[in-house]
Scaffold this motif. Structure first.
Motif, PDB file in Angstrom:
ATOM      1  N   ASP A  34       0.821  -1.212   0.000  1.00  0.00           N
ATOM      2  CA  ASP A  34       0.000   0.000   0.000  1.00  0.00           C
ATOM      3  C   ASP A  34       0.854   1.261   0.000  1.00  0.00           C
ATOM      4  O   ASP A  34       1.987   1.274   0.499  1.00  0.00           O
ATOM      5  CB  ASP A  34      -0.908   0.026   1.234  1.00  0.00           C
ATOM      6  N   SER A  35       0.287   2.333  -0.546  1.00  0.00           N
ATOM      7  CA  SER A  35       0.909   3.645  -0.487  1.00  0.00           C
ATOM      8  C   SER A  35       0.547   4.311   0.834  1.00  0.00           C
ATOM      9  O   SER A  35      -0.146   3.729   1.670  1.00  0.00           O
ATOM     10  CB  SER A  35       0.394   4.509  -1.644  1.00  0.00           C
ATOM     11  N   ARG A  36       1.002   5.534   1.030  1.00  0.00           N
ATOM     12  CA  ARG A  36       0.607   6.263   2.237  1.00  0.00           C
ATOM     13  C   ARG A  36      -0.652   7.090   2.005  1.00  0.00           C
ATOM     14  O   ARG A  36      -1.008   7.940   2.813  1.00  0.00           O
ATOM     15  CB  ARG A  36       1.738   7.164   2.741  1.00  0.00           C
ATOM     16  N   TYR A  37      -1.337   6.825   0.902  1.00  0.00           N
ATOM     17  CA  TYR A  37      -2.570   7.545   0.595  1.00  0.00           C
ATOM     18  C   TYR A  37      -3.774   6.693   0.993  1.00  0.00           C
ATOM     19  O   TYR A  37      -3.726   5.464   0.938  1.00  0.00           O
ATOM     20  CB  TYR A  37      -2.616   7.912  -0.897  1.00  0.00           C
ATOM     21  N   LEU A  38      -4.826   7.360   1.394  1.00  0.00           N
ATOM     22  CA  LEU A  38      -6.018   6.693   1.873  1.00  0.00           C
ATOM     23  C   LEU A  38      -7.231   7.104   1.060  1.00  0.00           C
ATOM     24  O   LEU A  38      -7.346   8.253   0.631  1.00  0.00           O
ATOM     25  CB  LEU A  38      -6.279   7.043   3.345  1.00  0.00           C
ATOM     26  N   ASP A  39      -8.128   6.157   0.875  1.00  0.00           N
ATOM     27  CA  ASP A  39      -9.441   6.428   0.316  1.00  0.00           C
ATOM     28  C   ASP A  39     -10.333   6.665   1.536  1.00  0.00           C
ATOM     29  O   ASP A  39     -10.672   5.734   2.262  1.00  0.00           O
ATOM     30  CB  ASP A  39      -9.906   5.213  -0.489  1.00  0.00           C
ATOM     31  N   LEU A  40     -10.696   7.915   1.764  1.00  0.00           N
ATOM     32  CA  LEU A  40     -11.295   8.329   3.033  1.00  0.00           C
ATOM     33  C   LEU A  40     -12.782   8.617   2.888  1.00  0.00           C
ATOM     34  O   LEU A  40     -13.199   9.333   1.964  1.00  0.00           O
ATOM     35  CB  LEU A  40     -10.583   9.586   3.552  1.00  0.00           C
ATOM     36  N   ARG A  41     -13.546   8.076   3.827  1.00  0.00           N
ATOM     37  CA  ARG A  41     -14.971   8.398   3.906  1.00  0.00           C
ATOM     38  C   ARG A  41     -15.329   8.699   5.352  1.00  0.00           C
ATOM     39  O   ARG A  41     -14.949   7.962   6.273  1.00  0.00           O
ATOM     40  CB  ARG A  41     -15.809   7.233   3.392  1.00  0.00           C
ATOM     41  N   LEU A  42     -16.068   9.791   5.546  1.00  0.00           N
ATOM     42  CA  LEU A  42     -16.538  10.214   6.860  1.00  0.00           C
ATOM     43  C   LEU A  42     -18.059  10.290   6.817  1.00  0.00           C
ATOM     44  O   LEU A  42     -18.621  10.874   5.887  1.00  0.00           O
ATOM     45  CB  LEU A  42     -15.976  11.588   7.231  1.00  0.00           C
ATOM     46  N   ASP A  43     -18.716   9.726   7.812  1.00  0.00           N
ATOM     47  CA  ASP A  43     -20.167   9.786   7.906  1.00  0.00           C
ATOM     48  C   ASP A  43     -20.559  10.306   9.282  1.00  0.00           C
ATOM     49  O   ASP A  43     -19.930   9.951  10.294  1.00  0.00           O
ATOM     50  CB  ASP A  43     -20.782   8.405   7.690  1.00  0.00           C
ATOM     51  N   GLY A  44     -21.595  11.122   9.311  1.00  0.00           N
ATOM     52  CA  GLY A  44     -22.067  11.629  10.587  1.00  0.00           C
ATOM     53  C   GLY A  44     -23.131  12.685  10.392  1.00  0.00           C
ATOM     54  O   GLY A  44     -23.631  12.899   9.272  1.00  0.00           O
ATOM     55  N   GLU A  45     -23.470  13.361  11.475  1.00  0.00           N
ATOM     56  CA  GLU A  45     -24.379  14.491  11.432  1.00  0.00           C
ATOM     57  C   GLU A  45     -23.640  15.717  11.927  1.00  0.00           C
ATOM     58  O   GLU A  45     -23.065  15.704  13.020  1.00  0.00           O
ATOM     59  CB  GLU A  45     -25.625  14.233  12.285  1.00  0.00           C
ATOM     60  N   ALA A  46     -23.646  16.770  11.127  1.00  0.00           N
ATOM     61  CA  ALA A  46     -22.912  17.988  11.485  1.00  0.00           C
ATOM     62  C   ALA A  46     -23.472  19.156  10.700  1.00  0.00           C
ATOM     63  O   ALA A  46     -24.114  18.968   9.655  1.00  0.00           O
ATOM     64  CB  ALA A  46     -21.419  17.822  11.180  1.00  0.00           C
ATOM     65  N   ARG A  47     -23.251  20.337  11.217  1.00  0.00           N
ATOM     66  CA  ARG A  47     -23.519  21.524  10.420  1.00  0.00           C
ATOM     67  C   ARG A  47     -22.542  21.522   9.242  1.00  0.00           C
ATOM     68  O   ARG A  47     -21.382  21.125   9.380  1.00  0.00           O
ATOM     69  CB  ARG A  47     -23.329  22.792  11.244  1.00  0.00           C
ATOM     70  N   VAL A  48     -23.008  21.966   8.092  1.00  0.00           N
ATOM     71  CA  VAL A  48     -22.132  22.005   6.924  1.00  0.00           C
ATOM     72  C   VAL A  48     -20.917  22.877   7.201  1.00  0.00           C
ATOM     73  O   VAL A  48     -19.785  22.527   6.833  1.00  0.00           O
ATOM     74  CB  VAL A  48     -22.911  22.500   5.689  1.00  0.00           C
ATOM     75  N   ALA A  49     -21.127  24.011   7.879  1.00  0.00           N
ATOM     76  CA  ALA A  49     -20.003  24.897   8.193  1.00  0.00           C
ATOM     77  C   ALA A  49     -18.965  24.176   9.036  1.00  0.00           C
ATOM     78  O   ALA A  49     -17.747  24.317   8.812  1.00  0.00           O
ATOM     79  CB  ALA A  49     -20.503  26.147   8.922  1.00  0.00           C
ATOM     80  N   ASP A  50     -19.416  23.397  10.020  1.00  0.00           N
ATOM     81  CA  ASP A  50     -18.470  22.677  10.876  1.00  0.00           C
ATOM     82  C   ASP A  50     -17.730  21.598  10.097  1.00  0.00           C
ATOM     83  O   ASP A  50     -16.521  21.417  10.273  1.00  0.00           O
ATOM     84  CB  ASP A  50     -19.217  22.048  12.053  1.00  0.00           C
ATOM     85  N   ALA A  51     -18.450  20.880   9.231  1.00  0.00           N
ATOM     86  CA  ALA A  51     -17.794  19.844   8.436  1.00  0.00           C
ATOM     87  C   ALA A  51     -16.691  20.437   7.570  1.00  0.00           C
ATOM     88  O   ALA A  51     -15.589  19.883   7.466  1.00  0.00           O
ATOM     89  CB  ALA A  51     -18.830  19.129   7.560  1.00  0.00           C
ATOM     90  N   LEU A  52     -16.970  21.570   6.942  1.00  0.00           N
ATOM     91  CA  LEU A  52     -15.969  22.211   6.091  1.00  0.00           C
ATOM     92  C   LEU A  52     -14.767  22.676   6.911  1.00  0.00           C
ATOM     93  O   LEU A  52     -13.617  22.561   6.469  1.00  0.00           O
ATOM     94  CB  LEU A  52     -16.598  23.389   5.347  1.00  0.00           C
ATOM     95  N   LYS A  53     -15.017  23.194   8.097  1.00  0.00           N
ATOM     96  CA  LYS A  53     -13.906  23.644   8.946  1.00  0.00           C
ATOM     97  C   LYS A  53     -13.059  22.469   9.419  1.00  0.00           C
ATOM     98  O   LYS A  53     -11.826  22.572   9.486  1.00  0.00           O
ATOM     99  CB  LYS A  53     -14.446  24.422  10.139  1.00  0.00           C
ATOM    100  N   HIS A  54     -13.703  21.370   9.764  1.00  0.00           N
ATOM    101  CA  HIS A  54     -12.937  20.174  10.156  1.00  0.00           C
ATOM    102  C   HIS A  54     -11.993  19.759   9.023  1.00  0.00           C
ATOM    103  O   HIS A  54     -10.807  19.478   9.250  1.00  0.00           O
ATOM    104  CB  HIS A  54     -13.887  19.016  10.469  1.00  0.00           C
ATOM    105  N   LEU A  55     -12.521  19.726   7.809  1.00  0.00           N
ATOM    106  CA  LEU A  55     -11.703  19.324   6.663  1.00  0.00           C
ATOM    107  C   LEU A  55     -10.616  20.345   6.373  1.00  0.00           C
ATOM    108  O   LEU A  55      -9.471  19.985   6.059  1.00  0.00           O
ATOM    109  CB  LEU A  55     -12.596  19.139   5.438  1.00  0.00           C
ATOM    110  N   TYR A  56     -10.960  21.619   6.464  1.00  0.00           N
ATOM    111  CA  TYR A  56      -9.997  22.686   6.165  1.00  0.00           C
ATOM    112  C   TYR A  56      -8.764  22.578   7.071  1.00  0.00           C
ATOM    113  O   TYR A  56      -7.633  22.772   6.622  1.00  0.00           O
ATOM    114  CB  TYR A  56     -10.680  24.042   6.349  1.00  0.00           C
ATOM    115  N   VAL A  57      -8.978  22.262   8.340  1.00  0.00           N
ATOM    116  CA  VAL A  57      -7.859  22.151   9.274  1.00  0.00           C
ATOM    117  C   VAL A  57      -7.176  20.788   9.184  1.00  0.00           C
ATOM    118  O   VAL A  57      -5.947  20.699   9.139  1.00  0.00           O
ATOM    119  CB  VAL A  57      -8.346  22.395  10.722  1.00  0.00           C
ATOM    120  N   LEU A  58      -7.959  19.721   9.136  1.00  0.00           N
ATOM    121  CA  LEU A  58      -7.388  18.394   9.345  1.00  0.00           C
ATOM    122  C   LEU A  58      -6.795  17.741   8.103  1.00  0.00           C
ATOM    123  O   LEU A  58      -5.931  16.871   8.226  1.00  0.00           O
ATOM    124  CB  LEU A  58      -8.441  17.472   9.964  1.00  0.00           C
TER     125      LEU A  58
END
Length: 467
Positions: free
Chosen positions: A163-187
């Motif tokens: 395997d490479s160090r790249y991941l096929d990533l999926r996140l599921d949950g309930e969140a405000r869209v603004a919060d989801a975007l901020k989580h991704l922007y930082v992480l």
């Protein structure tokens, strides 16, 4: 990988955001992007395209496709790499440009919807991650996301290559869209642990704004801050100082940043907790008070050891207790673990008879936050009313401050410190308390010890004479 995963063009990065809220097409209002239109944007990372592969009443998927400019990329001083342009800081930059209004939480057409958590599924087929799927879990799970991170093979035609160090990533949950975007922007940049542009002082503000409401209480906030700010000690220290204030925590995070230039084998905060745990184990403590528990770092270590059968964390700050609850993930712990812990709002300077009778109490980096005039009240509450068999106290050694390059001369390690003692001053206070309250006391250095200035932290272990 999931069905439908295709060979990726090495110049493109893809992110999709899907919801099943009804009507699902309301996602277009939240993102300020109409589902019937494909739009293109110019960003510092390259050309970004927003389109909707699916858009009906039941399911709506918004896609952000970034075409990374391979010519512009070397402006950061790096050579052109042949690695895949996987999600990282480039995608975060594009998100900040394309979804700027959505990240603020504003939605003129559906203001009530913008404040509601909605079902969301995030997919990033190529995520650069230095730390693997375990790191993704550590970063996203405390925020309420269910994580599915699958390694991408180096070459599907040659599985033996691994395997490479790249991941096929999926996140599921309930969140405000603004919060989801901020989580991704930082992480996303944190997972990659690199940035394609020069990190300057304004990055601290970006981190704090995007992390508002979630980063201060995140159990991995130190790692997140260090990686997001490209391990630049001064910026990391500034960010952690402000996050510690928001969290109601003590200076654990500050010490992590402060000790980095000292070349210690481990962060001082970790070494300190290990020293406290060693003292508790030495005296055979099973029922333990963590007085002034802050964000819950020591509580987490105590819970991890089943030898500690009853743990009580107290703090005067309701915000600190809420942060500890988030950090520990109490709602996700097994019942038998959760039942060992109690969190209580309580002041160290007020007597509380319900805290009496415990094997040990810990005041870890706490006394220096108390006004000197209130130390007699702390002594009465802890050594008089609660009167545990043993008390562990740690506090900074002010003499050692001269060895912290990031700490200006004469400045305390934390803005809330009312004082910082020399080794002689600490021993004078502790010895007098022991004499008045019927305890013996012995002292230990904690952290790398300098021949003249001592160790950065000083520890006193009090034991009741009749214990």
């Amino acid at each position: 990988m999931w069905p439908g995963t295709a060979v990726r063009d090495t110049s493109r990065v893809l992110l999709t955001l899907t919801t099943t809220i009804r009507p699902a097409t309301d996602l277009g209002y939240l993102l300020f992007k109409h589902p019937a239109k494909a739009q293109a944007f110019s960003t510092a990372a390259g050309a970004a395209h927003v389109f909707y592969p699916a858009a009906d009443e039941d399911v709506c998927t918004a896609a952000l496709l970034l075409e990374v400019d391979p010519v512009a990329r070397p402006r950061d001083g790096q050579h052109v790499s042949d690695r895949p342009y996987a999600a990282g800081s480039q995608l975060a930059v594009a998100m900040a440009t394309v979804f700027r209004t959505a990240m603020t939480g504003r939605c003129d057409a559906r203001p009530e919807l913008a404040e509601r958590p909605i079902p969301l599924s995030v997919r990033v087929p190529a995520t650069s991650c230095r730390g693997g799927a375990a790191l993704v879990e550590r970063l996203f799970a405390p925020l309420g996301w269910r994580v599915d991170a699958r390694p991408v093979p180096l070459d599907p035609e040659f599985p033996d290559w691994g395997d490479s160090r790249y991941l096929d990533l999926r996140l599921d949950g309930e969140a405000r869209v603004a919060d989801a975007l901020k989580h991704l922007y930082v992480l996303l940049p944190v997972l990659d642990d690199t940035k394609h542009y020069w990190v300057a002082e304004d990055e601290v503000g970006k981190l704090l704004r995007a992390g508002a409401g979630w980063l201060a209480g995140h159990p991995e906030r130190d790692l997140i801050s260090a990686r997001y700010l490209a391990h630049q000690g001064g910026y990391v220290r500034t960010a952690l100082a402000q996050l510690a204030e928001l969290d109601g925590a003590t200076e654990e995070s500050l010490d992590n940043a402060l000790t980095e230039p000292v070349n210690a084998p481990a962060p001082l905060a970790v070494v300190r907790r290990q020293a406290v745990l060693a003292a508790l184990r030495e005296v055979g403590a099973r029922r333990v008070l963590d007085l002034g528990c802050g964000g819950g770092a020591l509580l987490r270590d105590l819970l991890a050891d089943p030898a500690f059968t009853e743990i009580v964390g107290t703090d005067v700050s309701a915000g600190a207790l809420a942060a500890a609850e988030r950090r520990l993930g109490l709602d996700r712990l097994p019942d038998h673990t959760r039942e060992r812990l109690t969190l209580r709002q309580s002041s160290l300077t007020y007597t509380d008879p319900s805290l009496a009778g415990y094997d040990a109490a810990v005041l870890m980096e706490v006394v220096e936050h108390v006004d000197p005039s209130r130390l007699p009240a702390l002594e009465r509450a802890v050594f008089g009313t609660a009167r545990p068999a043993h008390v562990v106290v740690t506090t900074p050694n002010v003499e050692y401050n001269a060895l912290f390059p990031a700490l200006p001369a004469g400045q305390a390690r934390h803005p809330d410190h009312r004082f910082e003692w020399t080794r002689a001053e600490f021993r004078e206070w502790a010895g007098a308390v022991a004499e008045r309250r019927g305890y013996t006391v012995r002292y230990s250095p904690v952290g790398p010890e300098d021949a003249e200035l001592g160790a950065p932290t000083q520890l006193a272990l009090f034991s009741r004479k009749e214990a």
